[in-house]
Design a protein around this motif. Structure first.
Motif, PDB file in Angstrom:
ATOM      1  N   ARG A   1       3.190 -13.805   2.815  1.00 36.23           N
ATOM      2  CA  ARG A   1       3.536 -13.353   4.224  1.00 36.23           C
ATOM      3  C   ARG A   1       4.795 -12.466   4.082  1.00 36.23           C
ATOM      4  NH1 ARG A   1       0.553 -16.348   8.334  1.00 36.23           N
ATOM      5  NH2 ARG A   1      -1.355 -16.530   7.423  1.00 36.23           N
ATOM      6  N   LEU A   2       5.275 -12.277   2.895  1.00 40.77           N
ATOM      7  CA  LEU A   2       6.560 -11.610   2.822  1.00 40.77           C
ATOM      8  C   LEU A   2       6.095  -9.996   3.644  1.00 40.77           C
ATOM      9  CD1 LEU A   2       7.640 -12.550  -0.756  1.00 40.77           C
ATOM     10  CD2 LEU A   2       8.974 -13.108   1.332  1.00 40.77           C
ATOM     11  N   ASN A   3       7.156  -9.674   4.315  1.00 41.52           N
ATOM     12  CA  ASN A   3       7.092  -8.270   4.978  1.00 41.52           C
ATOM     13  C   ASN A   3       6.788  -7.300   4.215  1.00 41.52           C
ATOM     14  OD1 ASN A   3       7.385  -5.918   6.459  1.00 41.52           O
ATOM     15  ND2 ASN A   3       8.619  -6.722   8.043  1.00 41.52           N
ATOM     16  N   THR A   4       5.807  -6.427   3.612  1.00 40.60           N
ATOM     17  CA  THR A   4       5.862  -5.233   2.871  1.00 40.60           C
ATOM     18  C   THR A   4       6.848  -4.142   2.811  1.00 40.60           C
ATOM     19  OG1 THR A   4       4.212  -4.104   4.188  1.00 40.60           O
ATOM     20  CG2 THR A   4       3.344  -5.796   2.552  1.00 40.60           C
ATOM     21  N   ARG A   5       7.506  -4.464   4.154  1.00 38.69           N
ATOM     22  CA  ARG A   5       8.571  -3.436   4.196  1.00 38.69           C
ATOM     23  C   ARG A   5       9.874  -3.526   3.365  1.00 38.69           C
ATOM     24  NH1 ARG A   5      12.258  -3.342   9.984  1.00 38.69           N
ATOM     25  NH2 ARG A   5      13.804  -1.748   9.262  1.00 38.69           N
ATOM     26  N   TYR A   6       9.834  -4.890   2.660  1.00 35.97           N
ATOM     27  CA  TYR A   6      10.956  -5.166   1.897  1.00 35.97           C
ATOM     28  C   TYR A   6      10.784  -5.361   0.427  1.00 35.97           C
ATOM     29  CZ  TYR A   6      12.702  -6.509   6.714  1.00 35.97           C
ATOM     30  OH  TYR A   6      13.067  -6.418   7.951  1.00 35.97           O
ATOM     31  N   ILE A   7       9.451  -4.611   0.071  1.00 35.47           N
ATOM     32  CA  ILE A   7       9.072  -4.316  -1.317  1.00 35.47           C
ATOM     33  C   ILE A   7       9.259  -5.799  -2.040  1.00 35.47           C
ATOM     34  CG2 ILE A   7       9.088  -2.868  -3.260  1.00 35.47           C
ATOM     35  CD1 ILE A   7      11.206  -1.159  -1.676  1.00 35.47           C
ATOM     36  N   PRO A   8       8.262  -6.546  -1.803  1.00 34.46           N
ATOM     37  CA  PRO A   8       8.162  -8.052  -2.384  1.00 34.46           C
ATOM     38  C   PRO A   8       7.900  -7.974  -3.874  1.00 34.46           C
ATOM     39  CG  PRO A   8       6.820  -7.913  -0.162  1.00 34.46           C
ATOM     40  CD  PRO A   8       7.319  -6.475  -0.586  1.00 34.46           C
TER      41      PRO A   8
ATOM     42  N   HIS B   1      11.939   5.964  -2.477  1.00 32.24           N
ATOM     43  CA  HIS B   1      10.895   6.633  -3.209  1.00 32.24           C
ATOM     44  C   HIS B   1       9.571   5.635  -3.046  1.00 32.24           C
ATOM     45  CE1 HIS B   1      12.138  10.299  -5.495  1.00 32.24           C
ATOM     46  NE2 HIS B   1      13.348   9.657  -4.747  1.00 32.24           N
ATOM     47  N   ALA B   2       9.802   4.447  -3.193  1.00 34.09           N
ATOM     48  CA  ALA B   2       8.768   3.312  -3.121  1.00 34.09           C
ATOM     49  C   ALA B   2       8.262   3.258  -1.719  1.00 34.09           C
ATOM     50  CB  ALA B   2       9.292   1.770  -3.759  1.00 34.09           C
ATOM     51  N   ARG B   3       9.222   3.284  -0.783  1.00 30.16           N
ATOM     52  CA  ARG B   3       8.558   3.341   0.538  1.00 30.16           C
ATOM     53  C   ARG B   3       7.814   4.365   0.767  1.00 30.16           C
ATOM     54  NH1 ARG B   3      14.630   1.225   1.956  1.00 30.16           N
ATOM     55  NH2 ARG B   3      14.213  -1.113   1.772  1.00 30.16           N
ATOM     56  N   ARG B   4       8.273   5.779   0.403  1.00 25.47           N
ATOM     57  CA  ARG B   4       7.725   7.007   0.530  1.00 25.47           C
ATOM     58  C   ARG B   4       6.219   6.922   0.130  1.00 25.47           C
ATOM     59  NH1 ARG B   4      12.766  11.209  -0.080  1.00 25.47           N
ATOM     60  NH2 ARG B   4      13.565  10.714   2.118  1.00 25.47           N
ATOM     61  N   ALA B   5       6.104   6.204  -1.097  1.00 23.36           N
ATOM     62  CA  ALA B   5       4.784   6.437  -1.762  1.00 23.36           C
ATOM     63  C   ALA B   5       3.726   5.378  -1.012  1.00 23.36           C
ATOM     64  CB  ALA B   5       5.189   5.797  -3.233  1.00 23.36           C
ATOM     65  N   ALA B   6       3.967   4.470   0.022  1.00 22.75           N
ATOM     66  CA  ALA B   6       3.149   3.639   0.383  1.00 22.75           C
ATOM     67  C   ALA B   6       2.214   4.484   1.072  1.00 22.75           C
ATOM     68  CB  ALA B   6       3.756   2.699   1.368  1.00 22.75           C
ATOM     69  N   SER B   7       0.983   4.182   1.416  1.00 20.00           N
ATOM     70  CA  SER B   7      -0.167   4.634   2.102  1.00 20.00           C
ATOM     71  C   SER B   7       0.287   4.564   3.459  1.00 20.00           C
ATOM     72  CB  SER B   7      -1.508   4.075   1.831  1.00 20.00           C
ATOM     73  OG  SER B   7      -1.585   2.804   2.386  1.00 20.00           O
ATOM     74  N   ALA B   8      -0.625   5.478   4.533  1.00 17.65           N
ATOM     75  CA  ALA B   8      -0.245   5.568   5.890  1.00 17.65           C
ATOM     76  C   ALA B   8      -0.903   4.200   6.168  1.00 17.65           C
ATOM     77  CB  ALA B   8      -1.314   6.752   6.396  1.00 17.65           C
TER      78      ALA B   8
ATOM     79  N   ILE C   1      12.887  -9.917  -2.151  1.00 18.03           N
ATOM     80  CA  ILE C   1      12.627  -9.022  -1.356  1.00 18.03           C
ATOM     81  C   ILE C   1      14.032  -7.982  -1.316  1.00 18.03           C
ATOM     82  CG2 ILE C   1      11.052  -9.891   0.142  1.00 18.03           C
ATOM     83  CD1 ILE C   1      13.468 -10.926   1.788  1.00 18.03           C
ATOM     84  N   ASP C   2      13.715  -6.673  -0.921  1.00 18.24           N
ATOM     85  CA  ASP C   2      14.976  -5.894  -0.954  1.00 18.24           C
ATOM     86  C   ASP C   2      15.681  -6.097   0.555  1.00 18.24           C
ATOM     87  OD1 ASP C   2      16.744  -3.836  -0.974  1.00 18.24           O
ATOM     88  OD2 ASP C   2      15.081  -2.007  -0.938  1.00 18.24           O
ATOM     89  N   VAL C   3      16.904  -6.260   0.604  1.00 19.87           N
ATOM     90  CA  VAL C   3      17.497  -6.571   1.676  1.00 19.87           C
ATOM     91  C   VAL C   3      18.699  -5.539   1.822  1.00 19.87           C
ATOM     92  CG1 VAL C   3      16.891  -8.957   1.936  1.00 19.87           C
ATOM     93  CG2 VAL C   3      18.965  -8.450   0.942  1.00 19.87           C
ATOM     94  N   ALA C   4      18.790  -4.604   1.176  1.00 19.61           N
ATOM     95  CA  ALA C   4      19.785  -3.779   1.198  1.00 19.61           C
ATOM     96  C   ALA C   4      19.640  -2.773   2.245  1.00 19.61           C
ATOM     97  CB  ALA C   4      19.684  -3.028  -0.349  1.00 19.61           C
ATOM     98  N   PRO C   5      20.699  -2.282   2.898  1.00 16.40           N
ATOM     99  CA  PRO C   5      20.582  -1.350   3.892  1.00 16.40           C
ATOM    100  C   PRO C   5      19.843  -0.084   3.562  1.00 16.40           C
ATOM    101  CG  PRO C   5      22.971  -1.885   3.492  1.00 16.40           C
ATOM    102  CD  PRO C   5      22.220  -2.549   2.432  1.00 16.40           C
TER     103      PRO C   5
END
Length: 456
Positions: A115-122, A13-20, A452-456
């Motif tokens: 500089r943590l990748n936002t993909r991994y929800i720092p 859900h957190a990933r889907r909530a990110a802006s375009a 950071i989230d490293v789960a699959p």
């Protein structure tokens, strides 16, 4: 947001909530993580079993660092602890009570660039301004000294079924105190309670019990790494593994520069609490444990520590090699005995020499921390050339990188990370990788504790 409580559904859900816009940026940055391996010509290479069998954690009936052979050091420490507690000068308290004391108020969330990748929800937290900005690099002779963080562990490493202490997430960081160029004057551990919206903590001085029921400060210790295992707290010091017991945290009777018990009153160099050592292991020269910085052969340097609970419990150590020495730091796996909460020995005894079970050499330069989720190894170290723009990889202003690799495969950069990232710690409960950095910036600060989230 206390992300240790978030499951895979919340992460989605957190990933889907990110802006375009953020998603686009994250995709661009994540593409970097798919770039060629950081050190494409080499892999996380297995060390031969015959060599690994020479790596030892030695103890039992060995002299301490002063050369005293009169009695076993573990027995001597136990006697000293019993006498101190029986004498009434110290009072035992819990780890959670130190964290909840709010002696220091940190700052929730990440307060500096990472500089943590936002993909991994720092996510993470910061220290108070004093601990954020402390330094030990003044050699003028008037330097008051300062503390620098190194090791990291948490209640997710402890034996509690949900990775918390009474429902609270508790984090521990180790620090060394430096003064006038010396990096190993004193040692302490911070006990932190972080809720996501508040961060509070207290500092505990590390001490060595004496037979007269008093104690002295632990010195010549860099606190390179730390792991909370059962009731034990392992603290790495190069060629030495120090052991503490979480059931023996002492509240002091007074606050002064003095360390020890005098006239029935305890004090720990202005610390409200102290923790006594209960034992030691060595990988090499007991008289000079810091001498393993250029370790070769069977002398292993414990430059970082983490815990692997994905199978049989294992202590994972990593060796730091200076940038001038290049890659080649060793990742060593030490089996643990869950019933004694100590390194496993072939004899089955509680306190005895332990032999490593597996080892690898890494192509990551200046590896400062290593942890595993059971599939991948995550290694903090220098970024490959070009990742910091025109700043050289070994420059103090360069951001670090976290590299990821399976055994016997080449590592790739998983994400950039805060400057001078140190130890890493994996939470099997949340699927998140935790870390901290030591960068010194006396004007603005530059330290964070991150995950950071490293789960699959």
């Amino acid at each position: 947001m206390q992300v240790d409580n978030i499951g895979s559904v919340c992460r989605t859900h957190a990933r889907r909530a990110a802006s375009a816009v953020l998603l686009t940026l994250a995709m661009l940055v994540s593409c970097l993580a798919l770039a060629p391996p950081a050190m494409a010509a080499t892999v996380l290479a297995r060390i031969s079993p015959s060599t690994v069998s020479t790596f030892k954690l030695n103890t039992v009936h060995t002299p301490d660092v002063t050369g005293d052979t009169s009695t076993d050091i573990w027995e001597r420490y136990q006697t000293g602890i019993q006498r101190a507690e029986a004498g009434g000068a110290v009072t035992k308290v819990s780890a959670l009570s130190v964290a909840e004391s709010a002696q220091h108020i940190g700052r929730p969330l990440l307060c500096h660039a990472t500089r943590l990748n936002t993909r991994y929800i720092p996510d993470g937290f910061c220290w108070d301004e004093g601990d954020d900005r402390s330094s030990n690099y003044n050699n003028t002779g008037t330097d008051p000294g300062g503390w620098v963080p190194q090791g990291l562990t948490a209640s997710h490493d402890s034996d509690n079924a949900d990775g918390t202490i009474n429902g609270r997430h508790v984090y521990l960081a180790s620090w060394y105190r430096g003064k006038n160029g010396s990096q190993n004057e004193f040692a302490r551990v911070s006990f932190v309670k972080n809720t996501g919206s508040s961060t509070a903590y207290g500092h505990v001085l590390l001490v060595e019990p004496t037979l007269d029921g008093s104690f002295t400060a632990v010195t010549r210790t860099h606190t390179d790494g730390m792991v909370w295992y059962g009731n034990r707290l392992f603290v790495a010091n190069g060629g030495e593994l120090q052991v503490y017991d979480m059931r023996h945290i002492w509240r002091m009777g007074s606050s002064s520069e003095r360390v020890g018990v005098a006239n029935g009153v305890s004090s720990a160099r202005w610390h409200a609490w102290a923790m006594p050592m209960i034992g030691r292991y060595w990988t090499g020269d007991r008289q000079n444990p810091r001498g393993c910085q250029a370790a070769t052969g069977s002398w292993v340097c414990l430059g970082s520590l983490s815990l692997d609970r994905t199978g049989k419990d294992v202590l994972v150590s990593g060796e730091y090699r200076s940038p001038a020495a290049g890659a080649g730091g060793r990742v060593i796996r030490w089996p643990l005995n869950s019933s004694t909460a100590l390194p496993e020995s072939g004899s089955g005894a509680g306190i005895a020499t332990s032999t490593a079970e597996e080892g690898y050499t890494t192509p990551v330069w200046a590896m400062q921390g290593v942890a595993t989720d059971g599939t991948y190894y995550y290694m903090s170290g220098q970024c490959p050339p070009g990742w910091n723009g025109d700043v050289p990889p070994d420059h103090e202003d360069a951001f670090s990188c976290i590299h990821r690799a399976r055994k016997e495969e080449a590592p790739h950069v998983f994400t950039m990370a805060p400057r001078m990232t140190q130890n890493l710690s994996y939470s099997r409960f949340s699927g998140r990788l935790w870390g901290l950095n030591e960068k010194i910036n006396t004007a603005e600060g530059d330290r964070v504790v991150f995950s950071i989230d490293v789960a699959p």
